[in-house]
Design an enzyme around this catalytic site. Sequence first.
Site, PDB file in Angstrom:
ATOM      1  N   HIS C 142      96.858  57.711  38.535  1.00 31.20           N
ATOM      2  CA  HIS C 142      97.860  58.705  38.175  1.00 31.20           C
ATOM      3  C   HIS C 142      99.228  57.998  38.211  1.00 31.20           C
ATOM      4  CE1 HIS C 142     100.476  62.244  38.873  1.00 31.20           C
ATOM      5  NE2 HIS C 142      99.487  62.999  38.452  1.00 31.20           N
ATOM      6  N   ASP C 219      95.360  57.050  47.335  1.00 31.90           N
ATOM      7  CA  ASP C 219      95.821  58.299  46.744  1.00 31.90           C
ATOM      8  C   ASP C 219      94.671  59.295  46.904  1.00 31.90           C
ATOM      9  OD1 ASP C 219      96.401  60.450  45.166  1.00 31.90           O
ATOM     10  OD2 ASP C 219      96.990  59.286  43.404  1.00 31.90           O
ATOM     11  N   GLN C 222      93.099  63.981  44.946  1.00 33.72           N
ATOM     12  CA  GLN C 222      91.997  64.703  44.316  1.00 33.72           C
ATOM     13  C   GLN C 222      90.731  64.719  45.168  1.00 33.72           C
ATOM     14  OE1 GLN C 222      92.078  66.631  41.721  1.00 33.72           O
ATOM     15  NE2 GLN C 222      94.093  66.122  40.889  1.00 33.72           N
ATOM     16  N   LYS C 245      97.479  71.300  45.913  1.00 33.82           N
ATOM     17  CA  LYS C 245      96.183  71.115  45.259  1.00 33.82           C
ATOM     18  C   LYS C 245      95.033  71.564  46.163  1.00 33.82           C
ATOM     19  CE  LYS C 245      97.764  67.143  42.577  1.00 33.82           C
ATOM     20  NZ  LYS C 245      97.779  67.533  41.162  1.00 33.82           N
ATOM     21  N   CYS C 385      99.107  62.690  33.276  1.00 28.53           N
ATOM     22  CA  CYS C 385      99.825  61.687  34.085  1.00 28.53           C
ATOM     23  C   CYS C 385      98.977  60.446  34.329  1.00 28.53           C
ATOM     24  CB  CYS C 385     100.288  62.260  35.419  1.00 28.53           C
ATOM     25  SG  CYS C 385     101.434  63.619  35.241  1.00 28.53           S
TER      26      CYS C 385
HETATM   27  C1  LIG Z   1      95.260  61.572  41.543  1.00 24.48           C
HETATM   28  C2  LIG Z   1      96.620  62.171  41.705  1.00 24.48           C
HETATM   29  N1  LIG Z   1      97.575  61.449  42.315  1.00 24.48           N
HETATM   30  C3  LIG Z   1      98.810  61.922  42.511  1.00 24.48           C
HETATM   31  C4  LIG Z   1      99.169  63.179  42.072  1.00 24.48           C
HETATM   32  C5  LIG Z   1     100.579  63.644  42.308  1.00 24.48           C
HETATM   33  O1  LIG Z   1     100.635  64.751  43.144  1.00 24.48           O
HETATM   34  P1  LIG Z   1     102.013  65.529  43.308  1.00 24.48           P
HETATM   35  O2  LIG Z   1     102.489  65.873  41.941  1.00 24.48           O
HETATM   36  O3  LIG Z   1     101.662  66.719  44.095  1.00 24.48           O
HETATM   37  O4  LIG Z   1     102.948  64.607  44.014  1.00 24.48           O
HETATM   38  C6  LIG Z   1      98.207  63.962  41.419  1.00 24.48           C
HETATM   39  C7  LIG Z   1      98.506  65.313  40.910  1.00 24.48           C
HETATM   40  O5  LIG Z   1      99.307  65.540  40.040  1.00 24.48           O
HETATM   41  C8  LIG Z   1      96.910  63.442  41.231  1.00 24.48           C
HETATM   42  O6  LIG Z   1      95.969  64.154  40.620  1.00 24.48           O
END
Ligand SMILES: Cc1ncc(COP(=O)(O)O)c(C=O)c1O
Lengths: 154, 154, 430, 430
Positions: C142, C219, C222, C245, C385
Amino acid sequence: MDLSSLYTDIVFEHDKRPLHAGLREPFEAEVHHVNPTCGDEITLRLHLGGDADAPVVEDISYDATGCAMSRASASIMSDLLIGHTTSENEPVAEHLDRVMHARGEEQGDEEIIGDAVALQGAAKFPNRVKCVLMSWKAYQSALIEARGALGWSA
Amino acid sequence: MDLSSLYTDIVFEHDKRPLHAGLREPFEAEVHHVNPTCGDEITLRLHLGGDADAPVVEDISYDATGCAMSRASASIMSDLLIGHTTSENEPVAEHLDRVMHARGEEQGDEEIIGDAVALQGAAKFPNRVKCVLMSWKAYQSALIEARGALGWSA
Amino acid sequence: MTLSQAPAAPAPLDVSAIRGDFPILDRMLDAETPLVYLDSGATSQRPRQVLDAEIDFLTRDNAAVKRGAHRLAEAATDAFESARARIGAFVGVARPEQIAFTKNATEALNVLAYALGDPDSSRSDQLRVSEGDEILITEMEHHANLVPWQELARRTGATLRWIPLAEDYTLDLTDLDSLLTERTKVFALTHQSNVLGTVNPVAELASRAHEVGALVVLDACQSVPHMSVDLPALGVDAAAFSGHKMLGPTGIGVLWGRDDLLAQLPPVMTGGSMIETVTMERTTFAEPPARFEAGTPMISQAVGLAAACDYLDALGMDAVAAHERGLTRRAVEGLSQLPGVRVIGPEVTTERAGAVSFDLAGRHPHDVGQVLDSRGVEVRVGHHCAWPLHRRYGLAGTTRASFSVYTTTAEIDALIDGMGAVIDFFARFE
Amino acid sequence: MTLSQAPAAPAPLDVSAIRGDFPILDRMLDAETPLVYLDSGATSQRPRQVLDAEIDFLTRDNAAVKRGAHRLAEAATDAFESARARIGAFVGVARPEQIAFTKNATEALNVLAYALGDPDSSRSDQLRVSEGDEILITEMEHHANLVPWQELARRTGATLRWIPLAEDYTLDLTDLDSLLTERTKVFALTHQSNVLGTVNPVAELASRAHEVGALVVLDACQSVPHMSVDLPALGVDAAAFSGHKMLGPTGIGVLWGRDDLLAQLPPVMTGGSMIETVTMERTTFAEPPARFEAGTPMISQAVGLAAACDYLDALGMDAVAAHERGLTRRAVEGLSQLPGVRVIGPEVTTERAGAVSFDLAGRHPHDVGQVLDSRGVEVRVGHHCAWPLHRRYGLAGTTRASFSVYTTTAEIDALIDGMGAVIDFFARFE
Ligand SMILES: Cc1ncc(COP(=O)(O)O)c(C=O)c1O
Ligand SMILES: Cc1ncc(COP(=O)(O)O)c(C=O)c1O
């Protein structure tokens, strides 16, 4: 709320006429501790005697600014610990630490912690626990430093 | 929800057989625009004729990836603007811009924007407005660049 | 009998009871169209229990935390610090000091990248990224776990490298030995791809990374919401995830780090509540986690997120994972049977999480999503993203359905039926 | 008649009606002790209208913003972007693009400090702090507007200077000409001191700063909640404030900046929703405000903060200011009459805001606060994140009472009576 459990005559006695206050020579370690939330500060010096196997607390001298609880605690602590070996002092510090973290659920044993039972009212006020324990933490840091300075590592 | 206002035959006609598509020479400016939310991209070249006082859009050539709306919009735009002076084109772009930001409250005037009336269904979908306007924004950037390159600053 | 040897399957979720806790799910999108929310991978909905926990806190104990000496401030601080411990426990972290709150996972990853790039040379060289060092990520990240490392490389002169994606939608580990070397200071990877649903072999990769002395950043955005995760047990050094999430509030994320890591890292954001002493000339900083929490924190949000952990644990994370596995299988199988539809992600027979992304030949995902939306089926379209991942597979974007505890099989069927309608709709114009 | 010439005084607030909107204010601290909340300067309480706005959003329109194409995502994005416009309007900002959301004011100030220190030389030299430059602040700053600038100086080799405090608790501007010079790149100051209540002559100082080409950053944390503030009209270039001090949620702050400033500053945190294009090699960034909002933002919190703006505007910020002025006068006058009590702040006859800090001779504020707390009077004790200010006046800390729209004169009297009791209580031990 019961203030009298917190502010006892003993606390004020020590606050007004703190024992062993002031900074003296000789000392092997000097430490400076602060409580960032309220700005309380203590400079504490430790002078050890005895030997590597059985260090004796010859003197604790200090300069403390802070609330009544924190100043009383420094006074009571120095009076309790001076003249004893560091191993004799260990259970004292440990017992006080436990009582202070028990939120009032555990009574302090006067046999072990002497006048410091007067501090236990603070255990019900999580924010005041730090006031009481600041000087004790300073002593502990100073002990590690002093042993290091003397080559008396534990 | 009424999809037919969005996906008209005209839109699909342009999507399937986009007019003026491909990248051609000559050109005075090439720009690359993206829609970061959906990843749509357009590379657009502009070739001006005429003179500094009355530049004429001789050619708009482009390579666009994107949804049906965005591809149709590029096709309709190039067909509308090619062959006209930049000042003739200005009210066309302005009118479409206003219609697209009116959330469906304003009807497009076919006299002014021709086939682009077929795009106005997107005005009810704020997210799709960007799809429609991406190529028009690219044209506007290219125009500024091309004028600069020719020393025809406005 | 073989049955007795099988691990006890978790009891299935009572999804209709669960849905009763989520008021938004009863919403109509217009007079005829009920909501079919299949975008939980972007953000989940919140049960009443989470909303109530925040409201209860705000109408009873709300005050500034950590700074106050009065009883209300103590009640608020208690609630906040208990929430920290509760959230830590949810991911196997026993020491709340290892949990620092950020506004989202993105901030947590940025904080790590900035702290590791701070030039202060008093900390161990192993925790300082500088010129000539390498940072390793993967091609499936991401943007939140990609751009901050790119920027760290730019600031420090380090080099960014990445593990490529294979044709089967998993990491291509063929060249791992040349990518993960003594030069690698940081290895940052995702636990589960938010597009492919691929679950990475984190424990194995972490131990490979530790062999070369690299720090491992996970990370966990998910994975934490969808399965039982024990961060320390995975063997990683730090991790990030977001409250919104996992049935919790927006505006709160978690940075977890091992004691020795957090103790050595400098602060990134500075200000109130993270200092030890301040003079006009010089400031010293508090211990973690305070060091990483400058200013007034997300107080009621922490309380809300703790309630989300309670909610999920009451369901049981194994049951949650099993539920979503069932939905995923149904979605992948159903979609794969439609003409022109290709699921972009591993086979359902492998360990695979519930992000189901797909392509419809000749149709842009934006157009696909628009038609699904007209039927109330709310899916995400675009690059999610993870633009490099899409480029890797030659895609401008995909359409993604993603699930949570409240997703029903009927909703999966609505998606599959919806895709049938999408195909018919566009066929009209051919 | 002179009356007709006086500016129309705002109608007084109907405080008892207002209190009906704040459920927490009815709370008892123990069986006999009602809450007297005098710590609104640290964080304010929230009216039902703000709680309801968040809940309504969460139970009807909640979805991820900016990324989604479906109707729910559009509804959420609409709510979020309308909130941005609403909050901007509250501080006189007509262009919502100038408002970026952060988690708190502290983050907003840090973002400015990091962005201004970024070494990228493509932006104008005037917006790049580097070695030899000077940063000017004041001795009354909250740590949030002090430590980030200290750190910027450390990172860049710039020098931090400050305007000292005078005996009358205002800025000592005697040496301003030697402090604010051509070398000054940034001048950061607070609008109102959170300890002294002093209101700084911002417009005048900003125009002095602009004469030497310095950028002016305003810490508006304590002004925006308490009086009508028009940021652009003040002539500053950027400003920060927090939602939780103005009846809004925690977890949301505002960074405001002029178009030309924000357009030139690089991003600080990076990740999703703030990019233009991303490849593994290189990323380009979106325009402001998106550029400064990496990751999923504080969605419901923005909606809540907009509702707080509605609430405050319905009362009228001039009426709010007048109300708090009355409370301040009563508190300062009442406290000053008590033996040993000294108010640390300007006279009530000057323009002065409602932070009333005081010292009780011979007594540590922690002890004072404890006794007040036993009577339900919740005040802040310590250095209030303004340690250098306290050092300047030779104080270890102060006791601070601070007010909001729901504060009553009876509560001020409870404070004054409480201080009488404090004095009596400790006299017993003399
Ligand atoms: C795999 C992953 N990493 C990072 C993020 C970023 O999360 P956030 O936007 O809550 O900071 C997301 C979600 O958008 C994600 O799915
Ligand atoms: C003057 C001033 N500046 C900055 C801050 C920091 O605000 P926050 O903690 O919400 O970031 C505060 C409040 O604590 C303040 O009073």
